[in-house]
Design an enzyme around this catalytic site. Structure first.
Site, PDB file in Angstrom:
ATOM      1  N   LYS A   1       3.073   1.439   7.700  1.00 50.38           N
ATOM      2  CA  LYS A   1       2.964   3.077   6.893  1.00 50.38           C
ATOM      3  C   LYS A   1       2.487   4.365   8.119  1.00 50.38           C
ATOM      4  O   LYS A   1       2.130   4.546   8.286  1.00 50.38           O
ATOM      5  CB  LYS A   1       2.000   2.961   5.815  1.00 50.38           C
ATOM      6  CG  LYS A   1       2.892   3.227   4.537  1.00 50.38           C
ATOM      7  CD  LYS A   1       1.970   3.493   3.392  1.00 50.38           C
ATOM      8  CE  LYS A   1       2.002   5.183   2.576  1.00 50.38           C
ATOM      9  NZ  LYS A   1       3.561   5.308   2.646  1.00 50.38           N
TER      10      LYS A   1
HETATM   11  N1  PMP Z   1       7.865   1.569   0.096  1.00 52.75           N
HETATM   12  C1  PMP Z   1       7.868   2.582   0.587  1.00 52.75           C
HETATM   13  C2  PMP Z   1       8.634   2.425   1.478  1.00 52.75           C
HETATM   14  C3  PMP Z   1       6.805   3.588   0.039  1.00 52.75           C
HETATM   15  O1  PMP Z   1       7.123   4.805   1.415  1.00 52.75           O
HETATM   16  C4  PMP Z   1       5.960   3.548  -0.349  1.00 52.75           C
HETATM   17  C5  PMP Z   1       4.851   4.304  -0.695  1.00 52.75           C
HETATM   18  N2  PMP Z   1       3.700   4.288  -0.274  1.00 52.75           N
HETATM   19  C6  PMP Z   1       6.385   1.899  -1.263  1.00 52.75           C
HETATM   20  C7  PMP Z   1       6.973   1.469  -0.887  1.00 52.75           C
HETATM   21  C8  PMP Z   1       4.976   2.022  -2.443  1.00 52.75           C
HETATM   22  O2  PMP Z   1       4.281   1.395  -2.032  1.00 52.75           O
HETATM   23  P1  PMP Z   1       2.989   1.533  -3.068  1.00 52.75           P
HETATM   24  O3  PMP Z   1       3.055   1.287  -4.584  1.00 52.75           O
HETATM   25  O4  PMP Z   1       1.641   1.091  -1.812  1.00 52.75           O
HETATM   26  O5  PMP Z   1       2.015   3.184  -2.538  1.00 52.75           O
END
Ligand code: PMP
Length: 307
Positions: free
Chosen positions: A159
């Site tokens: 991320k």
């Molecule tokens: N995929 C991407 C590319 C994201 O940016 C996110 C948001 N964090 C998610 C999936 C979902 O992840 P999470 O459930 O941990 O927020």
């Protein structure tokens, strides 16, 4: 604080400070090469007005796992960031649901060379976030001609701020085409995820979602929803590759993510999914998921950190 206003306070390198104090030079790694790893965490207002962070430990673990890949040493421990998040939320005295973004960045030291020359920092931002009407209404998606980056170029597990530039062209295309969101295929042409959420498909009573090896973020909402489906609803969840055309055969499709929460998808490439309305499994999963997050249902999985 009113919604959408700039927060008055920020946590910056160890202290809650006035917003204006958090500055880093334009000639930093943070500004020139987007060198940062961040997390997006929801802090839900509970029915008694108090707040609770969801999956705090998992989010901080993912932050540190990503830092490990990019060899960025965090100047703060997990416990210090956790305390920073709580201090900031308490100091801001926000109403409603909140979005929290802890970020670790590189100020100096391009490849982490010459340890004396490396300078890293951290900040935490928190602001109120309204629930999107898409949660109730559902959204229209397209399959993008752009691909999700793969592990050999920029790991989908990261991320990293810079990585999010790769979602700009898919989103511009999707919006120009009259869609709400883009579904990205991976380098093998199989379904990966959207620009900010993972994807689930319901077919014949079974729930199917692409595996982490399809080149997706290791989403925390995805894992919470899998647990809920398996343990609470006793519904079979299969993690396997999904070819694009199989999406059109789905009875239901929904997206999961911290901001997306649990968003129904009503059509893909202008083809209705099922009967083009929010499906029953999506509906009951969403009700239970939000119920736990908002303290209306028992937190049997210990997702919440009460403030
Ligand atoms: N995929 C991407 C590319 C994201 O940016 C996110 C948001 N964090 C998610 C999936 C979902 O992840 P999470 O459930 O941990 O927020």
């Amino acid at each position: 604080m009113k919604k959408q206003e700039q927060p008055s306070l920020i946590w910056f390198n160890g202290n809650v400070e006035p917003w204006e104090n958090a500055t880093v030079h334009v000639w930093s790694e943070l500004a020139t090469r987007g060198a940062n790893i961040f997390e997006g965490i929801r802090c839900y207002q509970q029915k008694d007005g108090s707040h609770a962070l969801i999956s705090l430990e998992q989010h901080l673990n993912r932050l540190f796992s990503a830092l490990k890949i990019l060899r960025i040493a965090s100047p703060f421990t997990k416990e210090e960031l956790k305390a920073g998040i709580i201090d900031l939320i308490n100091a801001l005295k926000l109403e409603g649901h909140i979005y929290v973004r802890p970020t670790v960045y590189v100020e100096k030291g391009r490849y982490g060379e010459g340890y004396g020359e490396v300078k890293n920092g951290a900040y935490i931002v928190a602001f109120p976030v309204e629930r999107s009407p898409s949660i109730q209404e559902g959204i229209k998606c397209c399959v993008s001609s752009w691909r999700r980056m793969n592990d050999l170029s920029m790991s989908p597990l990261l991320k990293a701020g810079a990585a999010y530039q790769s979602f700009k062209l898919p989103m511009i295309d999707a919006l120009n085409g009259g869609y709400d969101e883009a579904i990205l295929l991976n380098d093998k042409g199989l379904v990966a995820e959207t620009t900010g959420a993972t994807i689930f498909m319901v077919r014949n009573g079974q729930v199917i979602t692409p595996p982490i090896s399809a080149g997706i973020l290791e989403s925390i909402t995805r894992s919470n929803c899998i647990n809920l489906l398996r343990s609470h609803f006793k519904i079979q969840v299969v993690e396997r590759d999904i070819p694009r055309t199989e999406l059109y055969w789905a009875d239901e499709i929904f997206l999961t993510g911290t901001l997306a929460e649990l968003t129904p998808v009503l059509s893909i490439d202008k083809i209705d999914i099922g009967n083009g309305a929010v499906g029953p499994i999506t509906q009951k999963l969403q009700t239970t998921y939000l119920g736990i997050c908002e303290g209306r249902k028992e937190d049997t999985f210990n997702w919440l950190t009460l403030l």
